[in-house]
Write an enzyme that holds these catalytic residues in place. Structure first.
Site, PDB file in Angstrom:
ATOM      1  N   LYS A  49       3.632   1.352   1.378  1.00  0.00           N
ATOM      2  CA  LYS A  49       2.925   2.589   1.725  1.00  0.00           C
ATOM      3  C   LYS A  49       2.494   2.543   3.184  1.00  0.00           C
ATOM      4  O   LYS A  49       2.635   3.522   3.914  1.00  0.00           O
ATOM      5  CB  LYS A  49       1.691   2.764   0.806  1.00  0.00           C
ATOM      6  CG  LYS A  49       2.062   3.142  -0.626  1.00  0.00           C
ATOM      7  CD  LYS A  49       0.883   3.028  -1.581  1.00  0.00           C
ATOM      8  CE  LYS A  49       1.344   3.313  -3.018  1.00  0.00           C
ATOM      9  NZ  LYS A  49       0.285   3.142  -4.009  1.00  0.00           N
ATOM     10  N   GLN A  93      -5.715   1.267  -4.849  1.00  0.00           N
ATOM     11  CA  GLN A  93      -4.532   0.830  -5.594  1.00  0.00           C
ATOM     12  C   GLN A  93      -4.944   0.370  -6.996  1.00  0.00           C
ATOM     13  O   GLN A  93      -5.853  -0.436  -7.161  1.00  0.00           O
ATOM     14  CB  GLN A  93      -3.823  -0.301  -4.824  1.00  0.00           C
ATOM     15  CG  GLN A  93      -2.518  -0.760  -5.446  1.00  0.00           C
ATOM     16  CD  GLN A  93      -1.421   0.305  -5.449  1.00  0.00           C
ATOM     17  OE1 GLN A  93      -1.353   1.134  -4.553  1.00  0.00           O
ATOM     18  NE2 GLN A  93      -0.581   0.280  -6.466  1.00  0.00           N
ATOM     19  N   ASP A 116      -4.653  10.743  -4.400  1.00  0.00           N
ATOM     20  CA  ASP A 116      -3.960  10.565  -5.688  1.00  0.00           C
ATOM     21  C   ASP A 116      -4.211  11.722  -6.651  1.00  0.00           C
ATOM     22  O   ASP A 116      -3.553  11.807  -7.687  1.00  0.00           O
ATOM     23  CB  ASP A 116      -4.469   9.292  -6.374  1.00  0.00           C
ATOM     24  CG  ASP A 116      -3.698   8.041  -5.986  1.00  0.00           C
ATOM     25  OD1 ASP A 116      -2.456   8.100  -5.953  1.00  0.00           O
ATOM     26  OD2 ASP A 116      -4.339   7.013  -5.737  1.00  0.00           O
TER      27      ASP A 116
HETATM   28  N1  GUN Z   1      -0.645   2.110  -9.222  1.00  0.00           N
HETATM   29  C1  GUN Z   1       0.556   2.502  -9.697  1.00  0.00           C
HETATM   30  N2  GUN Z   1       0.821   3.773  -9.324  1.00  0.00           N
HETATM   31  C2  GUN Z   1      -0.238   4.188  -8.592  1.00  0.00           C
HETATM   32  C3  GUN Z   1      -0.557   5.423  -7.938  1.00  0.00           C
HETATM   33  O1  GUN Z   1       0.195   6.404  -7.948  1.00  0.00           O
HETATM   34  N3  GUN Z   1      -1.757   5.450  -7.299  1.00  0.00           N
HETATM   35  C4  GUN Z   1      -2.599   4.379  -7.273  1.00  0.00           C
HETATM   36  N4  GUN Z   1      -3.745   4.517  -6.622  1.00  0.00           N
HETATM   37  N5  GUN Z   1      -2.345   3.242  -7.881  1.00  0.00           N
HETATM   38  C5  GUN Z   1      -1.159   3.139  -8.534  1.00  0.00           C
END
Ligand code: GUN
Length: 283
Positions: A49, A93, A116
């Protein structure tokens, strides 16, 4: 003939478009990512990311915290980011360590920085059909990829396997908003095969390597594989790709399918929040 839904290809197009938009901005969007502990998969996701954010021209910061951090101290970090006007988007995360209540943490994020779309403000607006500030990245990426390949969802029997807040739940809402007929299957579902065999569109987000074989799927259906499973033989999805490939009309590969779309949507959401906040400040 089977068509591969090339998420990597479409994600790269979205990324290039965002890069061009960012070049025109004087101030750059800034994404903050919080990573708690040392889950190896999470570390890889966060690194990817950050790399993508930098490529686009975003500013980004990764805040790495010890696995044993208290809920209180983690909340404190989020409050600092909420207050910091240089930060446009906040991502924590997941998964978080067991001793931390995920809902307490995601709820602490200012909804206008909730990249998110996990806060009850944004998720609630999504369910009600009102525009949220952000839509969860993986579900948004799935719908965008289906549209990119002109796959009509209206009236289609769609089965989603998995009911998580990250994928299953929000994607079922988005599919319904595209007028699909949606069934959500999960670990308590009886006779899963009876459902999946009637699915024009099958979305699997269960995290079981190669679980979906050709006996599960309808002829000429659309197969979306959200699984990223680490096995002795490397990465693989929930779908037994080689086994299913010929029977499907469309299928996403792993890697190169939904994964890159998720990252592209995170970048798109970051840019959208940045623009929203700019307009808000002007008002
Ligand atoms: N862990 C797995 N997928 C995601 C996501 O889309 N957002 C976040 N914050 N954590 C994740």
């Amino acid at each position: 003939m089977t068509t591969i839904l090339n998420g990597k290809l479409y994600a790269d197009i979205i990324i290039e478009q965002l890069k061009t938009k960012v070049e025109k901005e004087q101030k750059k969007p800034k994404l903050a990512v919080i990573l708690v502990g040392n889950n190896p998969a999470s570390e890889i996701y966060v690194r990817n990311k950050q790399k993508k954010a930098q490529y686009i021209g975003f500013e980004s910061v990764v805040i790495t915290l010890e696995n044993n951090i208290s809920e209180e101290n983690l909340l404190e970090q989020i409050y600092i980011l909420n207050e910091d006007t240089n930060i446009n988007a906040i991502l924590v995360q997941l998964p978080l360590p067991q001793h931390i209540q995920t809902k307490k943490i995601t709820e602490a994020i200012d909804p206008i920085k909730d990249v998110d779309g996990f806060t009850s403000y944004n998720f609630g607006r999504l369910i009600l059909g009102y525009k949220p500030y952000s839509i969860p990245c993986t579900p948004k990426g799935i719908i965008k990829l289906l549209k990119y390949y002109n796959i009509d969802m209206a009236g289609k029997n769609t089965v989603v396997i998995g009911r998580s807040n990250i994928v299953g739940k929000p994607v079922s809402i988005l599919l319904e908003q595209e007028n699909a007929t949606v069934t959500v299957a999960h670990s308590h579902t009886n006779n899963l095969k009876d459902l999946t065999l009637h699915a024009d569109i099958l979305i699997s987000a269960i995290g079981k390597a190669k679980f979906i074989t050709s006996e599960f799927i309808k002829n000429n259906s659309v197969i979306i594989d959200v699984g990223i499973n680490r096995t002795e033989n490397g990465l693989c999805g929930d779908v037994d790709y080689e086994n299913v490939y010929k029977k499907a009309a469309f299928i996403t590969p792993v890697p190169g399918g939904i994964g890159p779309m998720t990252i592209a949507m995170l970048m798109e959401n970051t840019f959208e929040l940045f623009k929203l906040q700019q307009n808000y400040l002007v008002l």
